[in-house]
Design an enzyme around this catalytic site. Structure first.
Site, PDB file in Angstrom:
ATOM      1  N   GLU A  69       0.880  -1.169   0.000  1.00 47.03           N
ATOM      2  CA  GLU A  69       0.000   0.000   0.000  1.00 47.03           C
ATOM      3  C   GLU A  69       0.907   1.205   0.000  1.00 47.03           C
ATOM      4  O   GLU A  69       1.729   1.361   0.906  1.00 47.03           O
ATOM      5  CB  GLU A  69      -0.889  -0.061   1.255  1.00 47.03           C
ATOM      6  CG  GLU A  69      -2.023   0.936   1.226  1.00 47.03           C
ATOM      7  CD  GLU A  69      -1.888   1.927   2.331  1.00 47.03           C
ATOM      8  OE1 GLU A  69      -2.101   1.565   3.493  1.00 47.03           O
ATOM      9  OE2 GLU A  69      -1.556   3.081   2.033  1.00 47.03           O
ATOM     10  N   CYS A  74      -2.373   7.852   5.011  1.00 43.70           N
ATOM     11  CA  CYS A  74      -2.441   7.436   3.605  1.00 43.70           C
ATOM     12  C   CYS A  74      -3.739   7.916   2.976  1.00 43.70           C
ATOM     13  O   CYS A  74      -3.829   8.045   1.760  1.00 43.70           O
ATOM     14  CB  CYS A  74      -2.292   5.931   3.477  1.00 43.70           C
ATOM     15  SG  CYS A  74      -2.877   5.018   4.876  1.00 43.70           S
TER      16      CYS A  74
END
Ligand code: NAP
Length: 529
Positions: A265, A302
């Site tokens: 990720e 994120c």
């Protein structure tokens, strides 16, 4: 618990001898005791051999015992008490209240996966009984269940020292799948890693797990981390961090004699589309809420909303005036590491220098320059400026946002098509905006893993329906999520047993369904037993 700077390799505590590092307090720049010894290739070898040896024993344990292990990790993390939060605070600069919340999420995540294991649906057990009389060809007895891929290497993230680190989502989902785990601790929170490693090691021992089910190694990514990903015993990798680091691991994993999946990720700017009616109704209020999300955790999420797209006009003017006011009051913040601060400063310098980009507002500057602090920033451009400069699509990790002023909502589609893959995409709208949103939704479905309405993307619920994933570069594999119950699927593969004798079938597939789990029979839910 006292930290001693030693790794966990199976049941042993080993002081690495390939160099070492102390943790650093990013708020003061001071080193924190103790020294953490870095592991060598021999340490990787030993951890990997133990993980491989543990694999068949661990995956064969009763599901209830595997679940008990996960629950016990959660219990022991809580038993670490304030020591854990204080050390994480000292190592990351993240506020204690945020860390307490993150600990709750970490513990909740482990318990969710314990529940997933007990429930057994993750095994996807499916039975197609034999049809010996079928014409023109008889059918064999076919039974499918999922099994773990094998030992998993986990790279903890810098920005979630608990929830995405040693006992975070990757570790919890891999252990739940039945895979031994070797964690490469993040050097930005070595002490926190050791404390949590201790909790896992103790939980493994008291719940009777095989040695090698868990190891925690310290070292540099490019040496120890690379050796781990290259080791033949490792069958999958979980990673959260930079695009550069994630892609390096993907390349390494693909270049192995036996390539393996890397679930990385990496990078997302999380676009927010602001519709006219919502702007007209509550532009000023949305401006404040946007800045609160943009600056949360010093922008080090994120899911930070780094890009906002809105039609020019009085509504947007009110939104921007309120956002600028909120941002101007925002104090400069401590970033997780000096490297992340440097990357942020470079990103802000790039935006400042970019053609057709204006600075709309700045947060408060740092009082003391040692060590540096991150100043929140808000920039603006128009659709032409955005289209003309691909660098504006890149993540600036930290509290910096870019607003694109467009002419009308028809431009939303053009901007959306320019975007790379995202973790999230947000629509701020009212009912009167629904018609304008309709053509945008199919594009955002192609671009992002999670679509939100009238919220902000920071704050990721850990639940069954959550998706924290998305097309590249948000992740290296858009077919999976790294948060939520289905994160377990990353570490599983299906096996079909054809005409197997009952005595040799896994319990999940035996006649009579001894585990009492949900199964399919000929594609339909099997009658409950
Ligand atoms: P990172 O540099 O990607 O490091 C993450 C982990 O991967 C560390 O353990 C690192 O080890 C290891 N690693 C990095 N490059 C490697 C390589 N080539 N081979 C093997 N291992 C490697 O991420 P970070 O330190 O957390 O933060 C740096 C930047 O990443 C930030 O400025 C930000 O841009 C981005 N970031 C993004 C997210 C997100 O969720 N999108 C989250 C955190 C960070 P070493 O520490 O030894 O290098």
């Amino acid at each position: 618990m006292t930290m001693i700077g030693k790794m966990f390799i199976g049941h042993q505590r080993i002081l690495g001898t390939a160099g070492g590092q102390k943790a650093v307090n990013p708020a003061t720049g001071e080193n924190l005791e103790p020294m953490f010894g870095f592991g060598s290739d021999a340490d990787v070898e030993r951890a990997a051999a133990l993980a491989q040896a543990a694999f068949d024993d661990y995956r064969s344990l009763p599901l209830a015992q595997r679940a008990q292990f996960l629950d016990e990790i959660a219990n022991r993390i809580l038993l670490l008490g304030e020591d854990l939060l204080e050390r994480a605070h000292a190592e990351t600069g993240l506020p204690l209240a945020r860390l307490a919340g993150e600990r709750g999420r970490t513990v909740g995540q482990l318990r969710l996966f314990a529940q997933v294991v007990r429930d057994g649906r993750f095994l996807a057990a499916s039975v197609d009984p034999a049809e010996p009389e079928r014409s023109p060809l008889p059918r064999s007895d076919l039974r499918l269940a999922k099994m773990p891929l094998g030992p998993v290497a986990v790279f903890g993230a810098s920005n979630f020292p608990l929830a995405f680190s040693v006992a975070g989502g990757d570790t919890a989902s891999a252990l739940a799948a039945g895979a031994p785990v070797i964690v490469k601790g993040h050097n930005a929170h070595l002490g926190t890693s050791e404390l949590v490693g201790q909790a896992i090691a103790e939980a493994a021992q008291v719940t009777g797990m095989p040695e090698g089910v868990f190891s925690l190694l310290f070292g540099a990514g490019t040496s120890l981390g690379s050796a781990l990903v290259s080791h033949p015993a490792i069958k999958a990798v979980g990673f959260t961090g930079s695009r550069q680091g994630g892609l390096a691991l993907v390349r390494l994993a693909q270049a192995r004699p036996e390539p393996i999946p890397v679930y990385a990720e990496m990078s997302s700017i999380n676009p927010v589309f602001l519709f006219p009616q919502a702007l007209a109704e509550r532009g000023a209020q949305l401006g404040q809420a946007f800045v609160a999300s943009l600056t949360l955790g010093c922008g080090q999420f994120c899911t930070n909303p780094g890009l906002l797209i809105a039609p020019a006009g009085p509504g947007l003017d009110a939104f921007l005036a309120s956002a600028a006011q909120a941002l101007a009051a925002h104090p400069a913040g401590v970033m997780l590491t000096a490297g992340i601060q440097r990357a942020y400063d470079e990103g802000v310098a790039r935006l400042t220098a970019a053609a057709q980009v204006q600075c709309l507002a700045q947060g408060q500057a740092a009082q003391a320059q040692t060590p540096p602090r991150a100043q929140a920033m808000l920039f603006a451009t128009d659709a032409a400026g955005f289209h003309g400069n691909p660098a504006l699509r890149e993540e600036v990790f930290g509290p910096a946002g870019l607003v694109i002023r467009v002419q009308d909502t028809g431009d939303f589609v053009t901007v959306a098509e320019q975007l790379e893959g995202q973790l999230t995409a947000t629509l701020l709208m009212d009912e009167a905006d629904h018609a304008a949103a309709r053509p945008l939704v199919p594009i955002l479905e192609r671009k992002a893993g999670r679509l939100l309405v009238n919220g902000f993307p920071t704050g990721v619920e850990v639940s069954h329906a959550m998706v924290h994933g998305g097309p590249f570069p948000a992740t290296s594999n858009a077919a999976f999520t790294s948060v939520g119950a289905t994160a377990i699927d990353r570490f599983l593969r299906p096996v079909c047993y054809q005409d197997f004798p009952e005595a040799l079938l896994p319990a999940a597939l035996q006649p009579g369904n001894p585990l009492g789990i949900a199964r399919l029979c000929d594609g339909r839910p099997e009658a409950a037993v």
